[in-house]
Design a protein around this motif. Structure first.
Motif, PDB file in Angstrom:
ATOM      1  N   THR A 164       0.821  -1.207   0.000  1.00  0.00           N
ATOM      2  CA  THR A 164       0.000   0.000   0.000  1.00  0.00           C
ATOM      3  C   THR A 164       0.854   1.255   0.000  1.00  0.00           C
ATOM      4  N   VAL A 165       0.446   2.213  -0.827  1.00  0.00           N
ATOM      5  CA  VAL A 165       1.033   3.543  -0.874  1.00  0.00           C
ATOM      6  C   VAL A 165      -0.105   4.518  -0.610  1.00  0.00           C
ATOM      7  N   ILE A 166       0.120   5.484   0.263  1.00  0.00           N
ATOM      8  CA  ILE A 166      -0.900   6.480   0.596  1.00  0.00           C
ATOM      9  C   ILE A 166      -0.641   7.747  -0.215  1.00  0.00           C
ATOM     10  N   ALA A 167      -1.644   8.152  -0.990  1.00  0.00           N
ATOM     11  CA  ALA A 167      -1.518   9.359  -1.805  1.00  0.00           C
ATOM     12  C   ALA A 167      -1.629  10.599  -0.934  1.00  0.00           C
ATOM     13  N   GLN A 168      -0.814  11.574  -1.223  1.00  0.00           N
ATOM     14  CA  GLN A 168      -0.815  12.849  -0.509  1.00  0.00           C
ATOM     15  C   GLN A 168      -1.090  13.978  -1.494  1.00  0.00           C
ATOM     16  N   PRO A 169      -1.511  15.134  -1.001  1.00  0.00           N
ATOM     17  CA  PRO A 169      -1.695  16.258  -1.913  1.00  0.00           C
ATOM     18  C   PRO A 169      -0.367  16.605  -2.600  1.00  0.00           C
ATOM     19  N   LEU A 170      -0.443  16.993  -3.850  1.00  0.00           N
ATOM     20  CA  LEU A 170       0.742  17.352  -4.624  1.00  0.00           C
ATOM     21  C   LEU A 170       1.271  18.701  -4.171  1.00  0.00           C
TER      22      LEU A 170
ATOM     23  N   SER B 224     -10.951   4.486 -10.210  1.00  0.00           N
ATOM     24  CA  SER B 224     -11.555   4.726  -8.900  1.00  0.00           C
ATOM     25  C   SER B 224     -10.652   4.102  -7.841  1.00  0.00           C
ATOM     26  N   TRP B 225     -10.806   4.605  -6.625  1.00  0.00           N
ATOM     27  CA  TRP B 225      -9.985   4.164  -5.499  1.00  0.00           C
ATOM     28  C   TRP B 225     -10.418   2.785  -5.036  1.00  0.00           C
ATOM     29  N   PRO B 226      -9.522   1.971  -4.525  1.00  0.00           N
ATOM     30  CA  PRO B 226      -8.067   2.107  -4.575  1.00  0.00           C
ATOM     31  C   PRO B 226      -7.560   1.846  -5.995  1.00  0.00           C
ATOM     32  N   VAL B 227      -6.389   2.381  -6.294  1.00  0.00           N
ATOM     33  CA  VAL B 227      -5.792   2.245  -7.622  1.00  0.00           C
ATOM     34  C   VAL B 227      -4.632   1.261  -7.533  1.00  0.00           C
ATOM     35  N   GLU B 228      -4.653   0.249  -8.393  1.00  0.00           N
ATOM     36  CA  GLU B 228      -3.557  -0.713  -8.426  1.00  0.00           C
ATOM     37  C   GLU B 228      -2.493  -0.224  -9.409  1.00  0.00           C
ATOM     38  N   VAL B 229      -1.247  -0.203  -8.961  1.00  0.00           N
ATOM     39  CA  VAL B 229      -0.122   0.203  -9.802  1.00  0.00           C
ATOM     40  C   VAL B 229       0.794  -0.998  -9.965  1.00  0.00           C
TER      41      VAL B 229
ATOM     42  N   TYR C  72       8.373  -0.917 -16.796  1.00  0.00           N
ATOM     43  CA  TYR C  72       8.739  -1.877 -15.755  1.00  0.00           C
ATOM     44  C   TYR C  72       7.457  -2.345 -15.071  1.00  0.00           C
ATOM     45  N   ARG C  73       7.284  -3.664 -14.960  1.00  0.00           N
ATOM     46  CA  ARG C  73       6.134  -4.238 -14.255  1.00  0.00           C
ATOM     47  C   ARG C  73       6.598  -4.757 -12.895  1.00  0.00           C
ATOM     48  N   PHE C  74       5.929  -4.271 -11.855  1.00  0.00           N
ATOM     49  CA  PHE C  74       6.226  -4.744 -10.509  1.00  0.00           C
ATOM     50  C   PHE C  74       5.725  -6.182 -10.364  1.00  0.00           C
ATOM     51  N   GLU C  75       6.564  -7.027  -9.798  1.00  0.00           N
ATOM     52  CA  GLU C  75       6.157  -8.408  -9.550  1.00  0.00           C
ATOM     53  C   GLU C  75       4.971  -8.445  -8.580  1.00  0.00           C
ATOM     54  N   THR C  76       5.034  -7.607  -7.567  1.00  0.00           N
ATOM     55  CA  THR C  76       3.927  -7.438  -6.623  1.00  0.00           C
ATOM     56  C   THR C  76       3.406  -6.023  -6.794  1.00  0.00           C
ATOM     57  N   PRO C  77       2.130  -5.864  -7.187  1.00  0.00           N
ATOM     58  CA  PRO C  77       1.607  -4.513  -7.428  1.00  0.00           C
ATOM     59  C   PRO C  77       1.508  -3.691  -6.148  1.00  0.00           C
ATOM     60  N   TYR C  78       1.420  -2.402  -6.335  1.00  0.00           N
ATOM     61  CA  TYR C  78       1.165  -1.472  -5.236  1.00  0.00           C
ATOM     62  C   TYR C  78      -0.296  -1.056  -5.296  1.00  0.00           C
ATOM     63  N   ARG C  79      -0.890  -0.896  -4.138  1.00  0.00           N
ATOM     64  CA  ARG C  79      -2.270  -0.425  -4.013  1.00  0.00           C
ATOM     65  C   ARG C  79      -2.191   0.997  -3.482  1.00  0.00           C
ATOM     66  N   VAL C  80      -2.716   1.958  -4.256  1.00  0.00           N
ATOM     67  CA  VAL C  80      -2.678   3.362  -3.851  1.00  0.00           C
ATOM     68  C   VAL C  80      -4.044   3.731  -3.278  1.00  0.00           C
ATOM     69  N   GLU C  81      -4.019   4.278  -2.085  1.00  0.00           N
ATOM     70  CA  GLU C  81      -5.227   4.732  -1.413  1.00  0.00           C
ATOM     71  C   GLU C  81      -5.060   6.206  -1.063  1.00  0.00           C
ATOM     72  N   PRO C  82      -6.171   6.940  -1.039  1.00  0.00           N
ATOM     73  CA  PRO C  82      -6.060   8.364  -0.704  1.00  0.00           C
ATOM     74  C   PRO C  82      -5.780   8.559   0.778  1.00  0.00           C
ATOM     75  N   GLY C  83      -4.863   9.468   1.077  1.00  0.00           N
ATOM     76  CA  GLY C  83      -4.597   9.818   2.458  1.00  0.00           C
ATOM     77  C   GLY C  83      -5.688  10.733   2.992  1.00  0.00           C
ATOM     78  N   GLN C  84      -5.797  10.806   4.306  1.00  0.00           N
ATOM     79  CA  GLN C  84      -6.803  11.653   4.933  1.00  0.00           C
ATOM     80  C   GLN C  84      -6.637  13.114   4.540  1.00  0.00           C
ATOM     81  N   ASP C  85      -5.390  13.565   4.350  1.00  0.00           N
ATOM     82  CA  ASP C  85      -5.181  14.960   3.959  1.00  0.00           C
ATOM     83  C   ASP C  85      -5.669  15.232   2.533  1.00  0.00           C
ATOM     84  N   VAL C  86      -5.732  14.218   1.690  1.00  0.00           N
ATOM     85  CA  VAL C  86      -6.307  14.365   0.352  1.00  0.00           C
ATOM     86  C   VAL C  86      -7.808  14.609   0.463  1.00  0.00           C
TER      87      VAL C  86
END
Length: 175
Positions: free
Chosen positions: A4-10, A65-70, A152-166
Motif C-alpha cells: 500500500t502507498v498512501i496518496a498525498q496532496p501534490l 476509482s480508489w483504490p488504484v492498483e499500480v 517496468y512491471r512490478f512483480e507485486t503490485p502497489y495499491r494506492v489509497e487516498p490519504g486523509q489529507d487528500v
C-alpha cells in the motif's frame, strides 16, 4: 499480495525529486496584456534531448476509482513529459525513485485543480491516471525518432489509497 502507498496532496517540495509542479504560486513574475494577466514565468524544466523536439499531444484516458492498483511504471530516457489537465479535475500522479536502473518504492500524489506536472527526463512514473471523466490532458513531451520509453512491471503490485489529507483538502469525496 499487494503493498500500500498512501496518496498525498501534490506539493512542489514533495514532488521535487521527480519533476516540477505547474501551478500559480507566489506573485507573478511579470504583468502583461495591458495589465490584465500575470505571467508566472518558466515553471518547468522541459528537456527534449539533442535529437528531439517539443510536441503537444492530447490524451483521452479512462478514469480510475480508489483504490488504484499500480503494477506498471515507465520512464522516458530521452526527455521530460508534462501532463496538464484540460478539464481542471484532480488527478493521481505516481512517481518512483530510480534504484540502479529499476524503480524503487513509488510515491503517490493527487494534483489539485489548477495543477499540472512535468516529469524530469528518466523519472519512473505511473501511467496517466485521471480520477474524473473526461480524462482529457495536454501532454507536452519529446517527439523524435530514437526510443524514448522504458516500462517496468512490478512483480507485486502497489495499491494506492487516498490519504486523509487528500480528503480533507477536498481533492476527492470522502467515501
Amino acid at each position: 499480495m499487494t503493498r500500500t502507498v498512501i496518496a498525498q496532496p501534490l506539493t512542489a517540495e514533495a514532488f521535487a525529486p521527480f519533476g516540477d509542479v505547474l501551478e500559480v504560486s507566489g506573485r507573478p513574475d511579470k504583468i502583461i496584456n495591458a495589465g490584465r494577466c500575470g505571467r508566472f514565468h518558466d515553471r518547468a524544466r522541459l528537456d527534449f534531448g539533442p535529437e528531439g523536439r517539443a510536441g503537444i499531444s492530447i490524451f483521452d484516458s479512462q478514469p480510475v476509482s480508489w483504490p488504484v492498483e499500480v503494477d506498471l511504471v515507465e520512464r522516458h530516457p530521452e526527455g521530460s513529459q508534462a501532463f496538464v489537465s484540460m478539464t481542471g479535475h484532480p488527478f493521481l500522479v505516481v512517481a518512483a525513485p530510480d534504484e540502479g536502473g529499476r524503480p524503487g518504492t513509488p510515491q503517490a500524489f493527487v494534483a489539485a485543480v489548477g495543477q499540472g506536472i512535468n516529469f524530469h527526463r528518466g523519472t519512473w512514473h505511473g501511467v496517466l491516471t485521471p480520477l474524473f471523466e473526461p480524462g482529457l490532458f495536454a501532454v507536452i513531451d519529446r517527439i523524435g525518432t530514437t526510443p524514448n520509453l522504458e516500462e517496468y512491471r512490478f512483480e507485486t503490485p502497489y495499491r494506492v489509497e487516498p490519504g486523509q489529507d487528500v480528503v480533507e483538502a477536498g481533492l476527492i469525496e470522502a467515501s
